[in-house]
Design an enzyme around this catalytic site. Structure first.
Site, PDB file in Angstrom:
ATOM      1  N   ASN A 162      31.538 -20.903 -85.503  1.00 56.42           N
ATOM      2  CA  ASN A 162      30.569 -20.322 -84.477  1.00 56.42           C
ATOM      3  C   ASN A 162      29.130 -20.669 -84.750  1.00 56.42           C
ATOM      4  OD1 ASN A 162      30.173 -18.767 -86.630  1.00 56.42           O
ATOM      5  ND2 ASN A 162      30.372 -16.703 -85.584  1.00 56.42           N
ATOM      6  N   HIS A 180      22.165 -20.934 -85.881  1.00 62.15           N
ATOM      7  CA  HIS A 180      22.961 -19.948 -86.439  1.00 62.15           C
ATOM      8  C   HIS A 180      23.757 -20.796 -87.739  1.00 62.15           C
ATOM      9  CE1 HIS A 180      26.855 -17.360 -86.139  1.00 62.15           C
ATOM     10  NE2 HIS A 180      26.177 -17.177 -87.254  1.00 62.15           N
ATOM     11  N   ASN A 271      25.281 -10.890 -92.559  1.00 54.54           N
ATOM     12  CA  ASN A 271      26.164 -10.852 -93.231  1.00 54.54           C
ATOM     13  C   ASN A 271      25.264 -10.585 -94.832  1.00 54.54           C
ATOM     14  OD1 ASN A 271      27.944 -11.283 -91.219  1.00 54.54           O
ATOM     15  ND2 ASN A 271      29.038 -12.858 -92.436  1.00 54.54           N
ATOM     16  N   HIS A 326      24.923  -8.451 -84.100  1.00 52.65           N
ATOM     17  CA  HIS A 326      24.596  -9.587 -84.518  1.00 52.65           C
ATOM     18  C   HIS A 326      24.951 -10.839 -83.416  1.00 52.65           C
ATOM     19  CE1 HIS A 326      28.609 -10.597 -84.861  1.00 52.65           C
ATOM     20  NE2 HIS A 326      28.538 -11.756 -85.735  1.00 52.65           N
TER      21      HIS A 326
END
Length: 397
Positions: A162, A180, A271, A326
């Site tokens: 992702n 990301h 994370n 998130h």
């Protein structure tokens, strides 16, 4: 909405979503987490879904202990975004060249740079820490020591899954750059190594789920984990900073006549572990698929590759341990998405976005994710929306 409380063994489970919409396996994980002897609080974000050991979209506050599985295996994974001086009027009709230039500058998938990127040439790279990062590499767990050359060449690369790089427009027509990514495979190896080490410890033998094994304060195992954890978080931060610098170089070259300028970069982990204080207690707060949303903190909450994303500012809600979601969060697994959707569906759902539309990214189709607008609406007491972005270019691994 405000949160809904569900009873848990040691602490109540605070959910910023309808409990009835949480998949059964994820709710069982949350109930398991609430049994841990060290837990002092558990907040669940609207993008919650099943994960390894602990759910994605959960914020777990513990005293004197930390659970590696509650961090996520991609340690330090997060987002970066920056507003530019470009507007929609500066863009060409065909954005395929821009996408190609981004893919040439930033390796994706399992790719890496031929040589380590020189941080001094990367525009906007944060000062300090670079030499210290590599000086500390030799102290990282044996599980990854042999990967130093790979770690340096992967710095400034995207990865797959992702992770993405996007060229976006906000509602006023301003161009934003967004990406990301995390600590690449280094963080994953560290996480799996330490989860395995924690599972061997005597105090973890009676847990309801062996993946929830913890390290406790003032032990050599905790010290070793914290060293590697914070190293990986820093690696992830620099990885995004290098990529953003390379992305900005591409944009400056492609829009040379516009003399592009950039606002300060917004960056946030989702994370990670942080030392924070609540109700007079010093706690270790793990955010797995969650960002810090303290009062005034800027954050990034992305949707899927065909929808949009939000720049937000935290409201400092202590009930959530100053946290927010998130992203949109998956509503089906990757395998389920591949069974459900076709490349034709992908083309339809990403219409207007210059991106891959092949079978290799069908599992990332927007239909596999929760609606981002609903996720944002469920956390209005956690964040204030600053800008809504819509991607026009999306690069995936």
């Amino acid at each position: 909405m405000s949160y809904v409380e569900v009873p848990g063994a040691k602490v109540p489970i605070r959910l910023w979503t309808d409990p009835a919409t949480v998949e059964d396996v994820a709710m069982r994980q949350l109930q398991n987490v609430a049994t841990l002897p060290w837990i002092k609080g558990l907040a669940v974000m609207p993008d919650v879904h099943y994960g390894k050991g602990a759910t994605v979209g959960s914020v777990i506050a513990m005293r004197g202990a930390v659970c590696p599985a509650a961090v996520g295996v991609d340690i330090g994974c997060g987002m970066s975004a920056v507003k530019t001086s470009l507007t929609a009027n500066d863009l060409p009709g065909d954005l395929s060249r821009l996408r190609s230039r981004i893919e040439q500058a930033i390796p994706v998938g399992r790719g890496m740079h031929d040589e380590m990127v020189d941080p001094t040439r990367v525009f906007g790279f944060p000062a300090g820490g670079w030499d210290s990062l590599w000086d500390r590499f030799d102290g990282v767990a044996d599980a990854v020591k042999f990967r130093r050359e790979r770690a340096t060449k992967q710095m400034g690369s995207l990865g797959s899954g992702n992770h993405f790089i996007e060229f976006c427009l906000d509602e006023s027509g301003s161009v934003w750059l967004m990406l990301h990514s995390g600590s690449r495979n280094i963080g994953k190896e560290l996480a799996e190594y330490h989860i395995g080490e924690a599972q061997k410890l005597p105090h973890n033998q009676g847990l309801v789920d062996r993946d929830l094994a913890v390290f406790v304060t003032d032990t050599p195992e905790m010290a070793a984990y914290r060293h590697d954890l914070f190293w990986a978080q820093e690696y992830a931060k620099y990885n995004r900073a290098v990529m953003m610098g390379l992305f900005q170089e591409v944009v400056r070259r492609e829009f040379r006549k516009a003399k592009v300028t950039f606002d300060p970069v917004i960056s946030c982990h989702h994370n990670y572990v942080a030392e924070e204080r609540y109700e007079g207690m010093d706690l270790l707060v793990t955010r797995k698929g969650a960002i810090r949303a303290g009062s005034g903190d800027y954050g990034i909450i992305p949707g899927s590759m065909g929808t949009g994303s939000y720049i937000v500012k935290g409201l400092g809600n202590a009930a959530s341990f100053n946290s927010a979601s998130h992203g949109a969060g998956r509503k089906m697994s990757r395998n389920a998405a591949k069974r459900r959707f076709s490349t034709r569906d992908l083309e339809e759902q990403t219409r207007g976005v210059e991106c891959r539309k092949d079978a290799g990214v069908v599992d990332e189709i927007p239909g596999a994710y929760k609606p981002i607008e609903q996720v944002i609406d469920q956390q209005r007491d956690l964040v204030q929306v600053v800008a809504k972005l819509k991607q026009v270019v999306c690069v995936k691994g």
